[in-house]
Motif scaffolding. Structure first.
Motif, PDB file in Angstrom:
ATOM      1  N   MET A  69      -2.771 -12.548  16.855  1.00  0.00           N
ATOM      2  CA  MET A  69      -3.301 -11.546  15.945  1.00  0.00           C
ATOM      3  C   MET A  69      -3.438 -12.138  14.553  1.00  0.00           C
ATOM      4  O   MET A  69      -2.543 -12.831  14.061  1.00  0.00           O
ATOM      5  CB  MET A  69      -2.382 -10.322  15.912  1.00  0.00           C
ATOM      6  N   LEU A  70      -4.570 -11.878  13.903  1.00  0.00           N
ATOM      7  CA  LEU A  70      -4.835 -12.429  12.582  1.00  0.00           C
ATOM      8  C   LEU A  70      -4.014 -11.700  11.521  1.00  0.00           C
ATOM      9  O   LEU A  70      -3.949 -10.473  11.492  1.00  0.00           O
ATOM     10  CB  LEU A  70      -6.323 -12.313  12.266  1.00  0.00           C
ATOM     11  N   THR A  71      -3.404 -12.452  10.632  1.00  0.00           N
ATOM     12  CA  THR A  71      -2.607 -11.890   9.546  1.00  0.00           C
ATOM     13  C   THR A  71      -3.505 -11.538   8.368  1.00  0.00           C
ATOM     14  O   THR A  71      -4.335 -12.346   7.935  1.00  0.00           O
ATOM     15  CB  THR A  71      -1.545 -12.898   9.079  1.00  0.00           C
ATOM     16  N   TRP A  72      -3.332 -10.330   7.823  1.00  0.00           N
ATOM     17  CA  TRP A  72      -4.050  -9.922   6.614  1.00  0.00           C
ATOM     18  C   TRP A  72      -3.086 -10.028   5.441  1.00  0.00           C
ATOM     19  O   TRP A  72      -1.983  -9.486   5.469  1.00  0.00           O
ATOM     20  CB  TRP A  72      -4.587  -8.501   6.757  1.00  0.00           C
ATOM     21  N   LEU A  73      -3.500 -10.740   4.417  1.00  0.00           N
ATOM     22  CA  LEU A  73      -2.646 -10.995   3.268  1.00  0.00           C
ATOM     23  C   LEU A  73      -2.682  -9.839   2.284  1.00  0.00           C
ATOM     24  O   LEU A  73      -3.720  -9.211   2.082  1.00  0.00           O
ATOM     25  CB  LEU A  73      -3.097 -12.273   2.557  1.00  0.00           C
ATOM     26  N   LYS A  74      -1.540  -9.590   1.655  1.00  0.00           N
ATOM     27  CA  LYS A  74      -1.444  -8.577   0.625  1.00  0.00           C
ATOM     28  C   LYS A  74      -1.701  -9.215  -0.733  1.00  0.00           C
ATOM     29  O   LYS A  74      -1.307 -10.354  -0.987  1.00  0.00           O
ATOM     30  CB  LYS A  74      -0.055  -7.939   0.645  1.00  0.00           C
ATOM     31  N   PHE A 132       1.983 -17.015   3.170  1.00  0.00           N
ATOM     32  CA  PHE A 132       1.085 -17.280   4.289  1.00  0.00           C
ATOM     33  C   PHE A 132       1.887 -17.371   5.585  1.00  0.00           C
ATOM     34  O   PHE A 132       3.049 -17.784   5.571  1.00  0.00           O
ATOM     35  CB  PHE A 132       0.323 -18.596   4.072  1.00  0.00           C
ATOM     36  N   PRO A 133       1.275 -17.008   6.705  1.00  0.00           N
ATOM     37  CA  PRO A 133       1.982 -17.142   7.976  1.00  0.00           C
ATOM     38  C   PRO A 133       2.187 -18.606   8.342  1.00  0.00           C
ATOM     39  O   PRO A 133       1.489 -19.492   7.820  1.00  0.00           O
ATOM     40  CB  PRO A 133       1.044 -16.451   8.978  1.00  0.00           C
ATOM     41  N   LYS A 161       0.655 -20.264  13.730  1.00  0.00           N
ATOM     42  CA  LYS A 161       0.078 -18.957  14.052  1.00  0.00           C
ATOM     43  C   LYS A 161      -1.449 -18.967  13.955  1.00  0.00           C
ATOM     44  O   LYS A 161      -2.104 -17.967  14.262  1.00  0.00           O
ATOM     45  CB  LYS A 161       0.635 -17.886  13.115  1.00  0.00           C
ATOM     46  N   ALA A 216      -5.478 -16.711   8.393  1.00  0.00           N
ATOM     47  CA  ALA A 216      -5.258 -15.415   7.738  1.00  0.00           C
ATOM     48  C   ALA A 216      -6.545 -14.979   7.058  1.00  0.00           C
ATOM     49  O   ALA A 216      -7.507 -15.743   6.939  1.00  0.00           O
ATOM     50  CB  ALA A 216      -4.124 -15.522   6.716  1.00  0.00           C
TER      51      ALA A 216
END
Length: 226
Positions: A1-6, A12-13, A17, A27
């Motif tokens: 699953m792609l990480t969305w950054l805040k 960063f992941p 990943k 990401a």
């Protein structure tokens, strides 16, 4: 699953990943603040996206790099460099170089070096992280490249050429200067025939991460004065 950054976090992941398809997408989201970009390169990823897309962060596996001692300069290119037809400078006109790199290419539609990207890297240049190489022919800018210097590593971003061999001369001149300053690895991100002809090769992402760990905080004595 792609990480969305805040936007309010610079985390960063882990690199493992990153997706396998498309290769290296790690990401999305966040912003192009100088602090986030610095953290991205230290972490082992970089931004690459088109206008209309969210900011995408990549860490491909394998990673294309060039070890300065493995630079390949052909006999004809070396002869051209000795002739002095082109003049090479460093950090003389970063804005002009990144603007030229963002220009249209015959082999691509649009550019990933958006106005926001240009502004972000200009800020990194003001902070002393981003550097440019300019190649001149009788006062006209005919080639160049830019990237980031951190510790004993250089992260190449983009190059352009308006005259035969101009970008190759700029790149070879940069590698020689980086080697004299103690840089041990140049990140080329993704393979191209142009880079491979100059000696670039691929290494595993895990090996690239090990270079980050060992060399990011080592002193860099590269002379960026023209």
């Amino acid at each position: 699953m792609l990480t969305w950054l805040k936007r309010d976090e610079l985390i960063f992941p882990p690199l493992d990943k990153a997706l396998r398809e498309p290769n290296g997408l790690l990401a999305a989201g966040g912003d192009l603040s100088a602090d986030r970009l610095i953290q991205a390169y230290r972490h082992g990823c970089f931004p690459w996206y088109q206008d209309g897309q969210p900011i995408l962060w990549w860490s491909p596996d394998p990673r294309t790099v060039l070890f300065p001692a493995e630079l390949h300069v052909s006999r004809s290119l070396r002869k051209l460099m000795r002739q002095g037809r082109y003049q090479v400078t460093f950090d003389r006109d970063f804005a002009a170089v990144i603007h030229a790199c963002a220009g249209p290419r015959a082999y691509a539609d649009g550019t990933w070096i958006t106005d926001n990207m240009q502004a972000a890297y200009l800020e990194l240049h003001r902070r002393g992280f981003a550097h440019s190489v300019e190649v001149w022919d009788q006062g006209s800018l005919v080639g160049g490249l830019y990237g980031l210097a951190m510790g004993q590593l250089f992260f190449g971003e983009s190059m352009f050429s308006r005259a035969d061999n101009a970008s190759k001369i700029g790149f070879a001149s940069l590698v020689e200067r980086l080697q004299a300053g103690g840089v041990v690895l140049i990140d080329c991100q993704m393979p191209t025939d142009h880079l491979i002809s100059l000696g670039a090769r691929s290494i595993a992402r895990q090996e690239f991460a090990a270079f980050l760990s060992r060399h990011l905080d080592q002193p860099d004595t590269t002379d960026w004065q023209s």
